[in-house]
Design an enzyme around this catalytic site. Structure first.
Site, PDB file in Angstrom:
ATOM      1  N   HIS A   1      25.072 -87.893 -81.289  1.00  0.00           N
ATOM      2  CA  HIS A   1      26.384 -87.425 -81.751  1.00  0.00           C
ATOM      3  C   HIS A   1      27.170 -88.507 -82.496  1.00  0.00           C
ATOM      4  O   HIS A   1      28.387 -88.396 -82.635  1.00  0.00           O
ATOM      5  CB  HIS A   1      27.213 -86.896 -80.568  1.00  0.00           C
ATOM      6  CG  HIS A   1      26.713 -85.583 -80.033  1.00  0.00           C
ATOM      7  ND1 HIS A   1      27.094 -85.066 -78.814  1.00  0.00           N
ATOM      8  CD2 HIS A   1      25.841 -84.676 -80.567  1.00  0.00           C
ATOM      9  CE1 HIS A   1      26.485 -83.899 -78.624  1.00  0.00           C
ATOM     10  NE2 HIS A   1      25.713 -83.642 -79.660  1.00  0.00           N
TER      11      HIS A   1
ATOM     12  N   CYS B   1      33.689 -96.584-100.016  1.00  0.00           N
ATOM     13  CA  CYS B   1      32.310 -96.831 -99.568  1.00  0.00           C
ATOM     14  C   CYS B   1      31.738 -98.023-100.338  1.00  0.00           C
ATOM     15  O   CYS B   1      31.801 -98.053-101.573  1.00  0.00           O
ATOM     16  CB  CYS B   1      31.462 -95.587 -99.828  1.00  0.00           C
ATOM     17  SG  CYS B   1      29.701 -95.846 -99.520  1.00  0.00           S
TER      18      CYS B   1
ATOM     19  N   ASN C   1      24.163 -85.377 -61.736  1.00  0.00           N
ATOM     20  CA  ASN C   1      25.524 -85.078 -62.202  1.00  0.00           C
ATOM     21  C   ASN C   1      26.453 -85.054 -60.998  1.00  0.00           C
ATOM     22  O   ASN C   1      26.018 -84.891 -59.862  1.00  0.00           O
ATOM     23  CB  ASN C   1      25.554 -83.722 -62.916  1.00  0.00           C
ATOM     24  CG  ASN C   1      26.612 -83.644 -64.009  1.00  0.00           C
ATOM     25  OD1 ASN C   1      26.754 -84.560 -64.805  1.00  0.00           O
ATOM     26  ND2 ASN C   1      27.365 -82.564 -64.026  1.00  0.00           N
TER      27      ASN C   1
HETATM   28  C1  BJW Z   1      29.749 -87.349 -63.847  1.00  0.00           C
HETATM   29  C2  BJW Z   1      30.571 -88.382 -63.459  1.00  0.00           C
HETATM   30  C3  BJW Z   1      29.970 -89.427 -62.782  1.00  0.00           C
HETATM   31  C4  BJW Z   1      31.795 -86.970 -64.470  1.00  0.00           C
HETATM   32  N1  BJW Z   1      28.675 -89.401 -62.535  1.00  0.00           N
HETATM   33  N2  BJW Z   1      28.449 -87.347 -63.577  1.00  0.00           N
HETATM   34  C5  BJW Z   1      27.220 -70.609 -79.511  1.00  0.00           C
HETATM   35  C6  BJW Z   1      26.028 -70.764 -78.825  1.00  0.00           C
HETATM   36  C7  BJW Z   1      25.253 -71.891 -78.960  1.00  0.00           C
HETATM   37  C8  BJW Z   1      25.658 -72.920 -79.775  1.00  0.00           C
HETATM   38  C9  BJW Z   1      26.832 -72.787 -80.454  1.00  0.00           C
HETATM   39  C10 BJW Z   1      27.600 -71.659 -80.336  1.00  0.00           C
HETATM   40  N3  BJW Z   1      28.697 -71.796 -81.126  1.00  0.00           N
HETATM   41  C11 BJW Z   1      28.627 -73.017 -81.721  1.00  0.00           C
HETATM   42  C12 BJW Z   1      27.494 -73.620 -81.325  1.00  0.00           C
HETATM   43  C13 BJW Z   1      27.029 -74.960 -81.707  1.00  0.00           C
HETATM   44  C14 BJW Z   1      27.913 -76.051 -81.186  1.00  0.00           C
HETATM   45  C15 BJW Z   1      28.143 -75.857 -79.689  1.00  0.00           C
HETATM   46  O1  BJW Z   1      27.340 -76.212 -78.862  1.00  0.00           O
HETATM   47  N4  BJW Z   1      29.272 -75.298 -79.318  1.00  0.00           N
HETATM   48  C16 BJW Z   1      29.548 -75.034 -77.893  1.00  0.00           C
HETATM   49  C17 BJW Z   1      30.987 -75.363 -77.622  1.00  0.00           C
HETATM   50  C18 BJW Z   1      29.135 -73.613 -77.588  1.00  0.00           C
HETATM   51  N5  BJW Z   1      27.184 -77.289 -81.428  1.00  0.00           N
HETATM   52  C19 BJW Z   1      27.257 -77.921 -82.589  1.00  0.00           C
HETATM   53  O2  BJW Z   1      28.022 -77.555 -83.475  1.00  0.00           O
HETATM   54  C20 BJW Z   1      26.338 -79.105 -82.792  1.00  0.00           C
HETATM   55  N6  BJW Z   1      25.630 -78.961 -83.996  1.00  0.00           N
HETATM   56  C21 BJW Z   1      24.762 -77.956 -84.203  1.00  0.00           C
HETATM   57  O3  BJW Z   1      24.569 -77.093 -83.364  1.00  0.00           O
HETATM   58  O4  BJW Z   1      24.131 -78.019 -85.415  1.00  0.00           O
HETATM   59  C22 BJW Z   1      23.235 -76.952 -85.748  1.00  0.00           C
HETATM   60  C23 BJW Z   1      21.856 -77.117 -85.199  1.00  0.00           C
HETATM   61  C24 BJW Z   1      20.972 -76.091 -85.345  1.00  0.00           C
HETATM   62  C25 BJW Z   1      19.693 -76.188 -84.841  1.00  0.00           C
HETATM   63  C26 BJW Z   1      19.279 -77.344 -84.192  1.00  0.00           C
HETATM   64  C27 BJW Z   1      20.145 -78.364 -84.062  1.00  0.00           C
HETATM   65  C28 BJW Z   1      21.432 -78.243 -84.545  1.00  0.00           C
HETATM   66  C29 BJW Z   1      27.131 -80.394 -82.876  1.00  0.00           C
HETATM   67  C30 BJW Z   1      27.764 -80.753 -81.579  1.00  0.00           C
HETATM   68  C31 BJW Z   1      28.610 -82.004 -81.731  1.00  0.00           C
HETATM   69  C32 BJW Z   1      29.293 -82.369 -80.452  1.00  0.00           C
HETATM   70  N7  BJW Z   1      30.192 -83.419 -80.686  1.00  0.00           N
HETATM   71  C33 BJW Z   1      30.981 -83.892 -79.567  1.00  0.00           C
HETATM   72  C34 BJW Z   1      32.195 -84.675 -80.092  1.00  0.00           C
HETATM   73  C35 BJW Z   1      31.906 -86.117 -80.336  1.00  0.00           C
HETATM   74  C36 BJW Z   1      33.130 -86.762 -80.844  1.00  0.00           C
HETATM   75  C37 BJW Z   1      34.045 -87.310 -79.826  1.00  0.00           C
HETATM   76  O5  BJW Z   1      33.612 -88.103 -79.002  1.00  0.00           O
HETATM   77  O6  BJW Z   1      35.232 -87.015 -79.926  1.00  0.00           O
HETATM   78  O7  BJW Z   1      30.217 -84.652 -78.664  1.00  0.00           O
HETATM   79  S1  BJW Z   1      31.604 -82.565 -78.572  1.00  0.00           S
HETATM   80  C38 BJW Z   1      31.596 -83.464 -77.077  1.00  0.00           C
HETATM   81  O8  BJW Z   1      30.789 -82.730 -76.133  1.00  0.00           O
HETATM   82  C39 BJW Z   1      30.881 -84.787 -77.390  1.00  0.00           C
HETATM   83  C40 BJW Z   1      29.887 -84.853 -76.267  1.00  0.00           C
HETATM   84  O9  BJW Z   1      28.786 -85.669 -76.666  1.00  0.00           O
HETATM   85  C41 BJW Z   1      29.538 -83.420 -76.010  1.00  0.00           C
HETATM   86  C42 BJW Z   1      28.966 -83.153 -74.650  1.00  0.00           C
HETATM   87  O10 BJW Z   1      29.895 -83.466 -73.658  1.00  0.00           O
HETATM   88  P1  BJW Z   1      29.393 -84.105 -72.295  1.00  0.00           P
HETATM   89  O11 BJW Z   1      28.852 -85.443 -72.557  1.00  0.00           O
HETATM   90  O12 BJW Z   1      28.530 -83.160 -71.581  1.00  0.00           O
HETATM   91  O13 BJW Z   1      30.796 -84.324 -71.529  1.00  0.00           O
HETATM   92  P2  BJW Z   1      31.601 -83.307 -70.592  1.00  0.00           P
HETATM   93  O14 BJW Z   1      32.969 -83.862 -70.427  1.00  0.00           O
HETATM   94  O15 BJW Z   1      31.513 -81.926 -71.063  1.00  0.00           O
HETATM   95  O16 BJW Z   1      30.827 -83.367 -69.193  1.00  0.00           O
HETATM   96  C43 BJW Z   1      30.775 -84.547 -68.417  1.00  0.00           C
HETATM   97  C44 BJW Z   1      29.944 -84.255 -67.185  1.00  0.00           C
HETATM   98  O17 BJW Z   1      29.827 -85.457 -66.440  1.00  0.00           O
HETATM   99  C45 BJW Z   1      30.566 -83.206 -66.238  1.00  0.00           C
HETATM  100  O18 BJW Z   1      29.557 -82.266 -65.863  1.00  0.00           O
HETATM  101  C46 BJW Z   1      31.008 -84.003 -65.018  1.00  0.00           C
HETATM  102  O19 BJW Z   1      30.853 -83.308 -63.807  1.00  0.00           O
HETATM  103  C47 BJW Z   1      30.049 -85.165 -65.076  1.00  0.00           C
HETATM  104  N8  BJW Z   1      30.563 -86.397 -64.484  1.00  0.00           N
HETATM  105  N9  BJW Z   1      31.872 -88.057 -63.842  1.00  0.00           N
HETATM  106  C48 BJW Z   1      27.956 -88.301 -62.926  1.00  0.00           C
HETATM  107  N10 BJW Z   1      30.733 -90.469 -62.331  1.00  0.00           N
END
Ligand code: BJW
Length: 243
Positions: free
Chosen positions: A109, A136, A201
């Site tokens: 990401h 750039c 997790n």
């Molecule tokens: C602990 C803990 C401790 C706490 N110990 N654990 C409908 C269906 C399917 C897909 C889509 C859809 N509509 C849109 C989409 C696609 C979309 C998507 O997924 N949307 C969803 C919202 C549904 N995805 C995209 O657009 C991606 N691109 C894409 O799909 O391109 C097309 C493609 C096609 C074919 C193949 C491949 C690609 C791009 C996604 C980009 C995500 N970017 C972000 C932002 C980064 C910028 C920023 O930092 O500001 O990335 S979003 C954000 O979420 C960030 C993270 O990397 C990502 C995941 O979050 P994460 O890491 O899981 O954090 P949390 O907070 O959600 O969870 C933390 C967890 O830790 C919790 O469970 C806690 O319990 C746990 N925890 N303390 C252990 N101590």
């Protein structure tokens, strides 16, 4: 399963939580008070570049005040000592895995400490603030933006990740809510190709039911214990007869 097994590890915000970096979702999360569409889409960047650049400038600057925790260090040790194939795929944009010493690492990401030219696609290491319309160095366009994968954009290194998932024997997901695709689907890909699957997790994620095994608790406690157990048969003290 081959010995040593091929391992793919997916990490999310939970792995950095105990370093003091807020996770995204839930109470106290980074996006509490922000609408995702205000900061994390190409449309938001086009609408209000100053807001989006400022949001990432603040987070880049905050990296100076945090350190890798025991989970990052354990994964770096696993990377250094694992005798087989291994890939750490992080969704995190912080630099704590590499500061702990991890080498076999992909940032799917993007990275806070990198800037991307929206015109020519050049990526440059970036340590300081990034004002909108920064030029750039490669093509001259005033188009440098945070090197962050926004919703709707293609994550980095998908070919390498898919290849690793299709040949891994063990897939481990650590500290991610399973709310964002394509990362949330990696467990199904790995399982499809026959890998064992483990989730570590704080609480069951959206896709917990997809994993063969789940361990619930803080990553900084559970990951070092898991790494110790995984490495024990391969440590130099261990006789081949005991494996
Ligand atoms: C602990 C803990 C401790 C706490 N110990 N654990 C409908 C269906 C399917 C897909 C889509 C859809 N509509 C849109 C989409 C696609 C979309 C998507 O997924 N949307 C969803 C919202 C549904 N995805 C995209 O657009 C991606 N691109 C894409 O799909 O391109 C097309 C493609 C096609 C074919 C193949 C491949 C690609 C791009 C996604 C980009 C995500 N970017 C972000 C932002 C980064 C910028 C920023 O930092 O500001 O990335 S979003 C954000 O979420 C960030 C993270 O990397 C990502 C995941 O979050 P994460 O890491 O899981 O954090 P949390 O907070 O959600 O969870 C933390 C967890 O830790 C919790 O469970 C806690 O319990 C746990 N925890 N303390 C252990 N101590």
């Amino acid at each position: 399963m081959i010995d040593p097994p091929n391992v793919v590890i997916l990490t999310g915000a939970g792995v950095s939580a105990e370093s003091g970096i807020a996770t995204f979702r839930g109470p106290g999360g980074l996006w509490e008070g922000h609408r995702v569409e205000d900061v994390c889409t190409p449309e938001a960047l086009a609408r209000d570049a100053a807001l989006v650049h400022r949001f990432y400038d603040l987070r880049r600057a905050a990296l100076a005040g945090v350190e890798p925790n025991a989970a990052h260090r354990a994964l770096a040790r696993l990377d250094a000592e694992w005798p087989g194939e291994l890939l750490i795929v992080t969704q995190n944009v912080d630099d704590l895995h590499e500061r702990a010493g991890a080498k076999r690492l992909l940032h799917m990401h993007g990275e806070l400490k990198s800037a991307l030219c929206a015109a020519c696609g050049a990526r440059r290491p970036w340590a300081d603030g990034l004002p909108p319309a920064t030029a750039c160095a490669d093509c001259g366009a005033a188009a440098m933006r945070p090197d962050i994968v926004f919703f709707g954009e293609m994550p980095y290194d998908m070919d390498r990740i898919e290849a690793a998932l299709s040949t891994c024997d063990l897939f481990v997901s650590i500290g991610t809510s399973g709310a964002v695709y394509p990362a949330a689907g990696f467990v199904q890909t790995a399982a499809h190709w026959g890998a064992a699957t483990l989730e570590i997790n704080l609480e069951p994620s959206a896709g917990s039911f997809l994993f063969e095994e789940s361990r619930m608790g803080p990553a900084a406690t559970l990951v070092p214990a898991w790494v110790d157990a995984l490495l024990t048969p391969y440590s130099t003290q261990s006789s081949p007869m005991s494996r």
